[in-house]
Design a protein around this motif. Structure first.
Motif, mmCIF file in Angstrom:
data_model
loop_
_atom_site.group_PDB
_atom_site.id
_atom_site.type_symbol
_atom_site.label_atom_id
_atom_site.label_comp_id
_atom_site.label_asym_id
_atom_site.label_seq_id
_atom_site.Cartn_x
_atom_site.Cartn_y
_atom_site.Cartn_z
ATOM 1 N N SER A 59 4.720 35.567 26.508
ATOM 2 C CA SER A 59 5.006 34.325 26.927
ATOM 3 C C SER A 59 4.966 33.310 25.657
ATOM 4 O O SER A 59 5.800 32.084 25.794
ATOM 5 C CB SER A 59 4.107 34.021 27.931
ATOM 6 N N GLN A 60 4.320 33.709 24.613
ATOM 7 C CA GLN A 60 4.178 32.605 23.348
ATOM 8 C C GLN A 60 4.320 33.292 22.076
ATOM 9 O O GLN A 60 4.037 34.781 22.078
ATOM 10 C CB GLN A 60 2.521 32.133 23.272
ATOM 11 N N PRO A 61 4.666 32.712 21.109
ATOM 12 C CA PRO A 61 5.130 33.313 19.976
ATOM 13 C C PRO A 61 3.944 33.505 19.063
ATOM 14 O O PRO A 61 2.877 32.799 19.419
ATOM 15 C CB PRO A 61 5.907 32.545 19.270
ATOM 16 N N VAL A 62 3.825 34.462 18.007
ATOM 17 C CA VAL A 62 2.957 34.442 17.203
ATOM 18 C C VAL A 62 2.608 33.301 16.154
ATOM 19 O O VAL A 62 3.846 32.742 15.884
ATOM 20 C CB VAL A 62 2.834 35.748 16.127
ATOM 21 N N GLN A 63 1.506 32.508 16.094
ATOM 22 C CA GLN A 63 1.638 31.364 15.271
ATOM 23 C C GLN A 63 0.841 31.502 13.878
ATOM 24 O O GLN A 63 -0.106 32.334 13.823
ATOM 25 C CB GLN A 63 0.691 30.371 16.053
ATOM 26 N N VAL A 64 1.713 31.180 12.811
ATOM 27 C CA VAL A 64 1.271 31.371 11.494
ATOM 28 C C VAL A 64 1.187 29.962 10.932
ATOM 29 O O VAL A 64 1.980 29.324 10.675
ATOM 30 C CB VAL A 64 1.997 32.154 10.473
ATOM 31 N N ASN A 65 -0.172 29.440 10.762
ATOM 32 C CA ASN A 65 -0.331 27.929 10.310
ATOM 33 C C ASN A 65 -1.068 28.100 8.965
ATOM 34 O O ASN A 65 -1.688 28.833 8.820
ATOM 35 C CB ASN A 65 -1.282 27.211 11.428
ATOM 36 N N GLN A 66 -0.725 26.993 8.224
ATOM 37 C CA GLN A 66 -1.187 26.908 6.754
ATOM 38 C C GLN A 66 -1.956 25.425 6.709
ATOM 39 O O GLN A 66 -1.314 24.532 6.963
ATOM 40 C CB GLN A 66 -0.091 27.077 5.806
ATOM 41 N N SER A 67 -3.207 25.639 6.102
ATOM 42 C CA SER A 67 -3.797 24.368 5.765
ATOM 43 C C SER A 67 -3.993 24.358 4.434
ATOM 44 O O SER A 67 -3.717 25.293 3.563
ATOM 45 C CB SER A 67 -5.029 24.446 6.699
ATOM 46 N N LEU A 68 -4.747 23.443 3.643
ATOM 47 C CA LEU A 68 -5.072 23.554 2.325
ATOM 48 C C LEU A 68 -5.968 24.569 1.734
ATOM 49 O O LEU A 68 -5.586 25.027 0.659
ATOM 50 C CB LEU A 68 -5.846 22.172 2.018
ATOM 51 N N GLN A 69 -6.992 25.032 2.397
ATOM 52 C CA GLN A 69 -7.572 26.354 2.367
ATOM 53 C C GLN A 69 -7.395 27.400 2.648
ATOM 54 O O GLN A 69 -7.917 28.426 2.283
ATOM 55 C CB GLN A 69 -9.180 25.917 2.325
ATOM 56 N N ALA A 70 -6.809 27.605 3.904
ATOM 57 C CA ALA A 70 -6.577 28.783 4.593
ATOM 58 C C ALA A 70 -5.233 28.983 5.127
ATOM 59 O O ALA A 70 -4.412 27.888 5.430
ATOM 60 C CB ALA A 70 -7.906 29.092 5.697
ATOM 61 N N ILE A 71 -5.049 30.485 5.701
ATOM 62 C CA ILE A 71 -3.907 30.627 6.742
ATOM 63 C C ILE A 71 -4.421 31.015 7.978
ATOM 64 O O ILE A 71 -5.544 31.909 8.058
ATOM 65 C CB ILE A 71 -3.226 31.857 5.980
ATOM 66 N N SER A 72 -4.033 30.564 9.007
ATOM 67 C CA SER A 72 -4.466 30.895 10.476
ATOM 68 C C SER A 72 -3.235 31.835 11.140
ATOM 69 O O SER A 72 -2.349 31.046 11.172
ATOM 70 C CB SER A 72 -5.059 29.430 10.907
ATOM 71 N N ILE A 73 -3.811 32.650 11.714
ATOM 72 C CA ILE A 73 -2.833 33.616 12.638
ATOM 73 C C ILE A 73 -3.295 33.671 13.854
ATOM 74 O O ILE A 73 -4.650 34.054 14.195
ATOM 75 C CB ILE A 73 -2.617 34.806 11.674
ATOM 76 N N VAL A 74 -2.586 33.271 14.869
ATOM 77 C CA VAL A 74 -3.256 33.219 16.354
ATOM 78 C C VAL A 74 -2.132 34.274 17.098
ATOM 79 O O VAL A 74 -1.096 33.965 17.089
ATOM 80 C CB VAL A 74 -3.102 31.842 17.064
#
Length: 143
Positions: free
Chosen positions: A60-75
Protein backbone atom coordinates in the motif's frame (compact mmCIF):
# COMPACT_ATOMS: atom_id res chain seq x y z
CA UNK A 1 66.09 17.89 -50.07
CA UNK A 2 63.50 15.51 -51.37
CA UNK A 3 62.55 12.20 -49.76
CA UNK A 4 61.95 9.23 -51.95
CA UNK A 5 58.82 7.07 -51.57
CA UNK A 6 60.61 4.37 -49.50
CA UNK A 7 61.51 6.84 -46.72
CA UNK A 8 57.96 8.21 -46.68
CA UNK A 9 56.48 4.71 -46.31
CA UNK A 10 58.94 3.93 -43.51
CA UNK A 11 58.00 7.14 -41.65
CA UNK A 12 54.28 6.46 -42.13
CA UNK A 13 54.59 2.85 -40.96
CA UNK A 14 56.72 3.85 -37.94
CA UNK A 15 54.21 6.55 -36.98
CA UNK A 16 51.35 4.04 -37.14
CA UNK A 17 53.24 1.50 -34.99
CA UNK A 18 54.07 4.21 -32.43
CA UNK A 19 50.43 5.37 -32.36
CA UNK A 20 49.10 1.81 -31.90
CA UNK A 21 51.66 1.05 -29.19
CA UNK A 22 50.62 4.20 -27.32
CA UNK A 23 46.94 3.25 -27.57
CA UNK A 24 47.58 -0.30 -26.30
CA UNK A 25 49.55 1.09 -23.36
CA UNK A 26 46.75 3.55 -22.49
CA UNK A 27 44.11 0.80 -22.71
CA UNK A 28 46.01 -1.48 -20.34
CA UNK A 29 46.22 1.36 -17.77
CA UNK A 30 42.42 1.83 -17.74
CA UNK A 31 40.62 0.58 -14.59
CA UNK A 32 37.25 -1.19 -14.93
CA UNK A 33 34.97 -2.03 -12.00
CA UNK A 34 32.64 -4.96 -12.43
CA UNK A 35 29.05 -4.59 -11.28
CA UNK A 36 29.75 -7.43 -8.87
CA UNK A 37 32.48 -10.06 -8.63
CA UNK A 38 29.87 -12.83 -8.90
CA UNK A 39 27.86 -11.15 -11.65
CA UNK A 40 26.87 -14.33 -13.51
CA UNK A 41 25.74 -16.13 -10.35
CA UNK A 42 23.57 -13.14 -9.45
CA UNK A 43 22.10 -13.10 -12.96
CA UNK A 44 20.90 -16.68 -12.52
CA UNK A 45 19.04 -15.61 -9.36
CA UNK A 46 17.38 -12.60 -11.06
CA UNK A 47 13.88 -14.15 -10.97
CA UNK A 48 13.89 -13.53 -7.20
CA UNK A 49 14.48 -9.82 -7.88
CA UNK A 50 11.55 -9.74 -10.32
CA UNK A 51 9.25 -11.49 -7.82
CA UNK A 52 10.42 -9.20 -5.00
CA UNK A 53 9.79 -6.11 -7.12
CA UNK A 54 6.26 -7.30 -7.93
CA UNK A 55 5.61 -7.97 -4.22
CA UNK A 56 6.85 -4.46 -3.35
CA UNK A 57 4.57 -2.88 -5.98
CA UNK A 58 1.59 -4.64 -4.39
CA UNK A 59 2.20 -2.93 -1.01
CA UNK A 60 0.00 0.00 0.00
CA UNK A 61 2.94 2.37 0.56
CA UNK A 62 6.29 2.74 -1.24
CA UNK A 63 9.71 2.40 0.38
CA UNK A 64 10.87 5.81 1.59
CA UNK A 65 14.51 6.84 1.23
CA UNK A 66 15.09 10.26 2.83
CA UNK A 67 18.29 12.24 3.14
CA UNK A 68 19.20 14.76 5.84
CA UNK A 69 22.49 16.55 6.47
CA UNK A 70 23.99 13.76 8.58
CA UNK A 71 22.06 10.57 7.75
CA UNK A 72 20.02 8.55 5.30
CA UNK A 73 16.70 7.26 6.60
CA UNK A 74 15.05 4.21 5.02
CA UNK A 75 11.49 3.33 6.01
CA UNK A 76 9.98 0.04 4.88
CA UNK A 77 6.19 -0.06 4.37
CA UNK A 78 5.72 -3.06 6.65
CA UNK A 79 4.13 -1.77 9.86
CA UNK A 80 1.73 -4.72 10.22
CA UNK A 81 4.08 -7.38 8.85
CA UNK A 82 6.76 -9.17 10.79
CA UNK A 83 10.18 -8.30 9.39
CA UNK A 84 12.29 -11.48 9.28
CA UNK A 85 15.52 -10.36 7.63
CA UNK A 86 16.86 -7.89 5.13
CA UNK A 87 19.82 -6.04 3.67
CA UNK A 88 20.45 -2.64 2.14
CA UNK A 89 23.18 -2.42 -0.50
CA UNK A 90 24.58 1.01 -1.27
CA UNK A 91 26.02 0.45 -4.75
CA UNK A 92 28.31 3.11 -6.22
CA UNK A 93 28.46 2.59 -10.03
CA UNK A 94 31.65 4.60 -10.51
CA UNK A 95 33.71 3.08 -7.67
CA UNK A 96 33.15 -0.39 -6.24
CA UNK A 97 35.37 0.44 -3.24
CA UNK A 98 32.61 2.77 -1.97
CA UNK A 99 29.96 -0.02 -1.94
CA UNK A 100 28.72 -1.28 1.43
CA UNK A 101 25.93 -3.42 2.91
CA UNK A 102 23.78 -2.76 5.99
CA UNK A 103 21.61 -5.40 7.69
CA UNK A 104 18.04 -4.34 8.37
CA UNK A 105 16.98 -4.72 12.00
CA UNK A 106 13.69 -2.81 12.03
CA UNK A 107 11.27 -1.13 9.62
CA UNK A 108 13.13 2.17 10.01
CA UNK A 109 16.88 2.28 9.47
CA UNK A 110 19.14 5.31 9.81
CA UNK A 111 22.58 5.25 8.19
CA UNK A 112 25.25 7.86 8.89
CA UNK A 113 26.67 9.64 5.84
CA UNK A 114 30.21 9.69 7.31
CA UNK A 115 31.55 6.79 5.25
CA UNK A 116 29.75 7.82 2.06
CA UNK A 117 31.33 9.67 -0.82
CA UNK A 118 29.38 12.46 -2.49
CA UNK A 119 27.75 11.39 -5.74
CA UNK A 120 25.34 8.80 -7.12
CA UNK A 121 24.43 5.61 -5.26
CA UNK A 122 21.92 2.91 -6.15
CA UNK A 123 20.11 1.82 -2.99
CA UNK A 124 19.10 -1.85 -3.35
CA UNK A 125 16.84 -3.05 -0.55
CA UNK A 126 16.03 -6.76 -0.04
CA UNK A 127 13.85 -7.92 2.83
CA UNK A 128 11.64 -10.80 3.87
CA UNK A 129 8.43 -10.28 5.83
CA UNK A 130 5.75 -12.85 6.61
CA UNK A 131 7.47 -15.39 4.35
CA UNK A 132 7.47 -13.15 1.24
CA UNK A 133 10.55 -11.65 -0.38
CA UNK A 134 10.55 -7.95 -1.29
CA UNK A 135 12.96 -5.86 -3.37
CA UNK A 136 13.22 -2.15 -4.08
CA UNK A 137 15.87 -0.13 -5.90
CA UNK A 138 16.19 3.65 -5.88
CA UNK A 139 18.78 6.17 -6.99
CA UNK A 140 20.23 8.49 -4.35
CA UNK A 141 22.59 11.43 -4.83
CA UNK A 142 24.66 12.09 -1.72
CA UNK A 143 25.31 15.80 -1.25
Amino acid sequence: MRMNWGVRITILYSSFVLFMSTMVYMCTRQHFDLVAPDYYAQELQYQKVIDGTNNTKSLSQPVQVNQSLQAISIVLPTPVMKLEKGTILFYRPSNSAADFVINIISNKTDISKEKMVTGLYKVKINWTADGKDYYDEQSLVIK
